[in-house]
Design a protein around this motif. Structure first.
Motif, mmCIF file in Angstrom:
data_model
loop_
_atom_site.group_PDB
_atom_site.id
_atom_site.type_symbol
_atom_site.label_atom_id
_atom_site.label_comp_id
_atom_site.label_asym_id
_atom_site.label_seq_id
_atom_site.Cartn_x
_atom_site.Cartn_y
_atom_site.Cartn_z
ATOM 1 N N ASP A 96 0.840 -1.212 0.000
ATOM 2 C CA ASP A 96 0.000 0.000 0.000
ATOM 3 C C ASP A 96 0.872 1.259 0.000
ATOM 4 O OD1 ASP A 96 0.887 -0.028 2.609
ATOM 5 O OD2 ASP A 96 -1.107 0.032 3.532
ATOM 6 N N THR A 123 5.079 7.167 -4.688
ATOM 7 C CA THR A 123 4.580 8.456 -4.198
ATOM 8 C C THR A 123 5.011 8.677 -2.759
ATOM 9 O OG1 THR A 123 2.519 7.349 -3.657
ATOM 10 C CG2 THR A 123 2.595 8.564 -5.733
ATOM 11 N N ASP A 124 5.224 7.583 -2.025
ATOM 12 C CA ASP A 124 5.650 7.707 -0.629
ATOM 13 C C ASP A 124 7.167 7.765 -0.518
ATOM 14 O OD1 ASP A 124 2.949 7.294 0.608
ATOM 15 O OD2 ASP A 124 3.127 5.491 -0.616
ATOM 16 N N VAL A 140 0.965 2.381 -7.685
ATOM 17 C CA VAL A 140 0.948 3.502 -8.618
ATOM 18 C C VAL A 140 1.101 2.996 -10.055
ATOM 19 C CG1 VAL A 140 2.124 5.638 -9.279
ATOM 20 C CG2 VAL A 140 1.902 5.031 -6.869
ATOM 21 N N SER A 167 7.859 13.043 -1.302
ATOM 22 C CA SER A 167 6.630 12.304 -1.607
ATOM 23 C C SER A 167 5.633 13.200 -2.322
ATOM 24 C CB SER A 167 6.028 11.715 -0.330
ATOM 25 O OG SER A 167 5.646 12.736 0.559
ATOM 26 N N GLN A 173 1.407 13.444 -4.331
ATOM 27 C CA GLN A 173 0.018 12.990 -4.323
ATOM 28 C C GLN A 173 -0.358 12.356 -5.662
ATOM 29 O OE1 GLN A 173 -1.911 16.720 -3.451
ATOM 30 N NE2 GLN A 173 -2.005 16.275 -1.265
ATOM 31 N N ASN A 188 -1.416 10.092 -8.587
ATOM 32 C CA ASN A 188 -2.491 9.084 -8.571
ATOM 33 C C ASN A 188 -3.552 9.411 -7.513
ATOM 34 O OD1 ASN A 188 -1.437 5.768 -9.663
ATOM 35 N ND2 ASN A 188 -1.013 7.744 -10.570
ATOM 36 N N ARG A 245 -3.168 10.096 -4.379
ATOM 37 C CA ARG A 245 -2.892 9.372 -3.141
ATOM 38 C C ARG A 245 -2.490 10.377 -2.074
ATOM 39 N NH1 ARG A 245 -1.323 4.295 -2.993
ATOM 40 N NH2 ARG A 245 0.576 4.721 -1.856
ATOM 41 N N ARG A 286 -0.647 11.783 1.181
ATOM 42 C CA ARG A 286 0.672 11.439 1.715
ATOM 43 C C ARG A 286 0.546 10.709 3.056
ATOM 44 N NH1 ARG A 286 3.323 16.358 -1.214
ATOM 45 N NH2 ARG A 286 1.381 17.299 -0.537
ATOM 46 N N ARG A 317 -2.066 11.661 8.304
ATOM 47 C CA ARG A 317 -2.246 11.169 6.945
ATOM 48 C C ARG A 317 -3.128 12.141 6.184
ATOM 49 N NH1 ARG A 317 -1.273 6.555 5.439
ATOM 50 N NH2 ARG A 317 -1.236 5.734 7.548
ATOM 51 N N THR A 370 -8.890 12.543 1.662
ATOM 52 C CA THR A 370 -9.447 12.938 0.366
ATOM 53 C C THR A 370 -9.735 14.438 0.368
ATOM 54 O OG1 THR A 370 -10.523 10.803 0.416
ATOM 55 C CG2 THR A 370 -11.177 12.283 -1.342
#
Ligand SMILES: *Cc1c(COP(=O)(O)O)cnc(C)c1O
Length: 744
Positions: A307, A311-312, A344, A378, A380, A382, A384, A386, A403, A406
């Motif tokens: 998961d 991006t992370d 991703v 890092s 966002q 896609n 996602r 952070r 975290r 949305t």
């Protein structure tokens, strides 16, 4: 040395089990060890302790405020590369005098920000930048300290994307041009050269390139000395590597000793050594914990789909970097060869390739050595959010960045067409969903996001309604002044300051001198407010009062056999009806006391003042607002723009004054021009006409009634002497009625 260790096959950060942290904060999650961070700081500062030095931690490696605060409390300086990073370190409590500003693209705004914060030095990288910093410093009345970052053209054995000291890089100034740049700096009055800097790259695993770079810098320092340019520090930058896998970076001790020895041997005079380490301080302070979502077997290999992805942690995708990956709980299961990838949509989205691990779907893994260039890189991508960041100190865990939700992902964006949003999602912008509809939406969006979206749409609806609202107004005119009148009893509402400014403008709005509002209190008595075109409220306007009276008569809102009373913000004005559109307004009594003006001179019947090199004599009184009255032989030649303005703004009148220039024509007539405070010369000023007539009567030049001729028309002023009120007589006109509305 770090504090990520197993106890009974369970991975711990200091004294807290990683699985407990995940229970609380979920995955993916960055977990930092405070003890490790503090240890690394001390290790780096200790090896330089014996000589004068300064360590400026490179914020771009990791800018989390909680970590910056720990470093600031330990006395760290900071190396920043943007205004955003400056704001971060200031917020973390850093001493601005220990801040170095690096980077090739400093904007004017960032330079201003740094100069007002009072940072230690700008590391400059081009001649245009030198010019710009000089210009900004001079504008701010400051002198900026600068160090030239040289490009020593040294090849350090590292990934090409993180090598910065080659002649082909965008960084630094060519070592052959450095002397010239210092000479330019010497010529510029807004600059002071205090040091020299370089930074040859990152993740460098040998001492030699640093020594080569330092020698190159010191040769330049020696050359500069022959030119009479003496510096205080050399900044060797950051770049020392760490062990991610099998690398063997030099020890801190050997790195420091080599630098300090070189400095001692080759510096032409004692210099302070500055450093900008990033990675070596924070890399080992963190792990990234992720959950295995799926194991996916393909013909060629097995993927553990996590998961967390690029991006992370971007380093594997960007530099093909290697990070150790370990299980959060060790098991006796058989290890298999795996590629650990993220969700991703990019083939470069992996965290590790061909690793031996015994993991199942649902298990947790930890990616090691991610404290530097991990979270800070890092994104966002896609859509996602952070990851969360958690700091562990002994047996305590603290969330240091929650975290992203949305709502965070969408917070800065603007929905252009709410009609489509509403249609696609069956969302009602006014929030009028029945229970079923609401339940469905909450199911799709989650409760928090749904509520956030509703509040955003409702706010948008309100602004739209405000924009589409039709606002009735009446345009009036009296003695060269034009007014817009809002009848608050007829659906109009008071305009905001912004709206007044907008509509008073003849190009963007209706055009008017003053906005009047009226609202009925009881029979023949009304609430009356007057606003200037800039939106500020004023105490009284006799011309406006006549316009209001005319409006009220035309609309049959008053008993025309009786006087009308208008309640302003500080008094009641009485109006007599003389004819169809002719009125007499009670303007109150003149007040000659200096307090009423206010005038910082003792009370006299007239005052003398030197302006424009000449003595001017004036009388002063308040007619609800302050007036100075000067007698002139001919109004055409009166110095309205010069003397009027000077007297208006003179320090004797702390809140300014209107200034009238009057010419006596005969005992019942005078001509007048007025300089109005905040406005300039005006066509018409009712209270100014009263003030001039009162002075003319008091001083024996005229007798009541007095016709006052203003450029905008004529008024008749009645005043029967001290203790009597002043009446102003004149007419008013209705121009038109209309509606303003602002379409989208
Ligand atoms: C990135 C950078 C640093 C820090 O580099 P590390 O390899 O993290 O030590 C220092 N100075 C400058 C100018 C940088 O750009």
């Amino acid at each position: 040395m770090d504090y990520f260790l197993y106890k009974d096959d369970e991975l711990y950060v200091e004294e807290v089990a990683v699985s407990d942290i995940v229970k609380q904060y979920g995955t993916p999650c960055y977990i930092y060890s405070q003890h490790t961070l503090e240890r690394h700081w001390h290790a780096v500062s200790e090896v330089f302790a014996k000589e004068p030095h300064r360590i400026c931690y490179a914020v771009k490696a990791n800018g989390n405020l909680a970590l910056l605060k720990i470093l600031a409390d330990l006395g760290a300086g900071f190396d920043i590369v943007s205004g955003g990073e400056l704001a971060r370190v200031l917020m973390a409590g850093a001493d601005p005098k220990k801040v170095v500003f690096s980077g090739v693209g400093k904007t004017t705004a960032e330079i201003k920000q740094a100069l007002s914060a009072g940072i230690a030095v700008f590391n400059v990288e081009s001649i245009p930048e030198v010019q710009r910093i000089n210009d900004v410093a001079l504008l701010m009345g400051k002198i900026a300290s600068v160090a030239v970052r040289i490009n020593p053209d040294i090849k350090a054995d590292t990934h090409p994307y993180i090598s910065t000291g080659l002649a082909s890089n965008k960084f630094g100034i060519d070592k052959n041009e450095v002397i010239g740049v210092y000479k330019i700096i010497q010529q510029l009055p807004g600059l002071k050269a205090v040091g020299i800097a370089c930074h040859i790259g990152s993740q460098i695993l040998e001492v030699a390139p640093f020594i080569e770079a330092l020698n190159c810098v010191l040769q330049l320092v020696t050359l500069l000395k022959t030119q009479g340019i003496i510096l205080q520090h050399v900044d060797i930058g950051g770049g020392l590597g760490v062990c991610y896998d099998t690398e063997t970076p030099p020890s801190l001790r050997s790195y420091a000793d080599a630098l300090l020895d070189t400095l001692k041997q080759h510096a032409p005079y004692p210099l302070e050594l500055w450093l900008e380490p990033g990675r070596v301080i924070v890399a080992n302070t963190a792990i990234l914990v992720a959950k295995v979502e799926y194991l996916k077997e393909t013909a060629s290999k097995t993927f553990a789909i996590l998961d967390a992805g690029m991006t992370d942690l971007m380093r594997p995708a960007l530099y093909d970097a290697h990070h150790k990956i370990i299980p959060v709980k060790k098991t006796a299961n058989k290890e298999v060869l795996l590629d650990l990838v993220g969700p991703v949509c990019e083939s470069s989205d992996f965290l590790g390739k061909a690793r031996l691990l015994a993991v199942q779907a649902g298990d947790l893994i930890a990616v090691r050595t991610v404290g530097a260039y991990g979270f800070s890189m890092s994104s966002q991508y896609n859509a996602r959010g952070r990851a969360a960041e958690v700091l562990v100190h002994k047996d305590k865990m603290t969330l240091i960045r929650r975290r992203e939700t949305t709502a965070d992902l969408l917070a800065h964006e603007i929905i252009i067409s709410d009609r489509n949003v509403a249609k696609n999602l069956a969302l009602k912008v006014d929030g009028s969903h029945n229970a079923d509809e609401k339940a469905k939406l909450v199911e799709v969006f989650g409760c928090n996001f749904f509520q956030w979206l509703m509040s955003k749409l409702c706010r948008r609806k309100e602004t739209l309604e405000k924009k589409n609202e039709k606002k009735p107004f009446v345009k009036m005119q009296a003695l060269g002044n034009d007014f817009v009148l809002l009848d608050l009893d007829e659906n109009a509402r008071v305009w905001t300051k912004e709206e007044i400014k907008h509509y008073s403008n003849r190009y963007t709005g209706i055009g008017f001198d003053q906005l009047l509002t009226v609202k009925k209190q009881h029979d023949n008595q009304f609430d009356y407010h007057i606003y200037n075109a800039d939106g500020g409220e004023v105490e009284q306007c006799g011309n406006g009062a006549r316009a209001v009276a005319l409006y009220l008569c035309r609309k049959n809102k008053v008993d025309t056999t009786k006087d009308i009373h208008l309640q302003t913000c500080n008094r009641v004005m009485t109006i007599q009806l003389l004819g169809e559109d002719r009125f007499k307004v009670n303007m109150g009594s003149p007040d000659f006391s200096p307090q009423a003006l206010p005038l910082e001179m003792p009370e006299q019947s007239s005052y003398e003042i030197v302006l424009e090199g000449e003595i001017h004599r004036f009388a002063a009184l308040s007619m609800g607002n302050p007036h100075a009255v000067l007698q002139v032989p001919a109004v055409e030649d009166a110095p309205v723009a010069t003397v009027g303005k000077s007297l208006c703004l003179h320090s004797h009148f702390p809140r300014q004054t209107n200034v009238g220039f009057m010419q006596i024509i005969n005992e019942h007539q005078l001509a007048l021009r007025v300089y109005e405070r905040g406005v300039g010369e005006t066509l018409a000023c009712g209270s100014g006409a009263c003030a001039a007539a009162v002075i003319a009567i008091r001083d024996g030049y005229c007798r009541s009634p007095v016709r006052v001729q203003l450029p905008g028309g004529e008024l008749i002023i009645h005043w029967l002497g001290p203790n009597e009120t002043v009446w102003m007589e004149g007419d008013a006109h209705c121009v038109y009625e209309g509606l303003v509305c602002e379409e989208e």
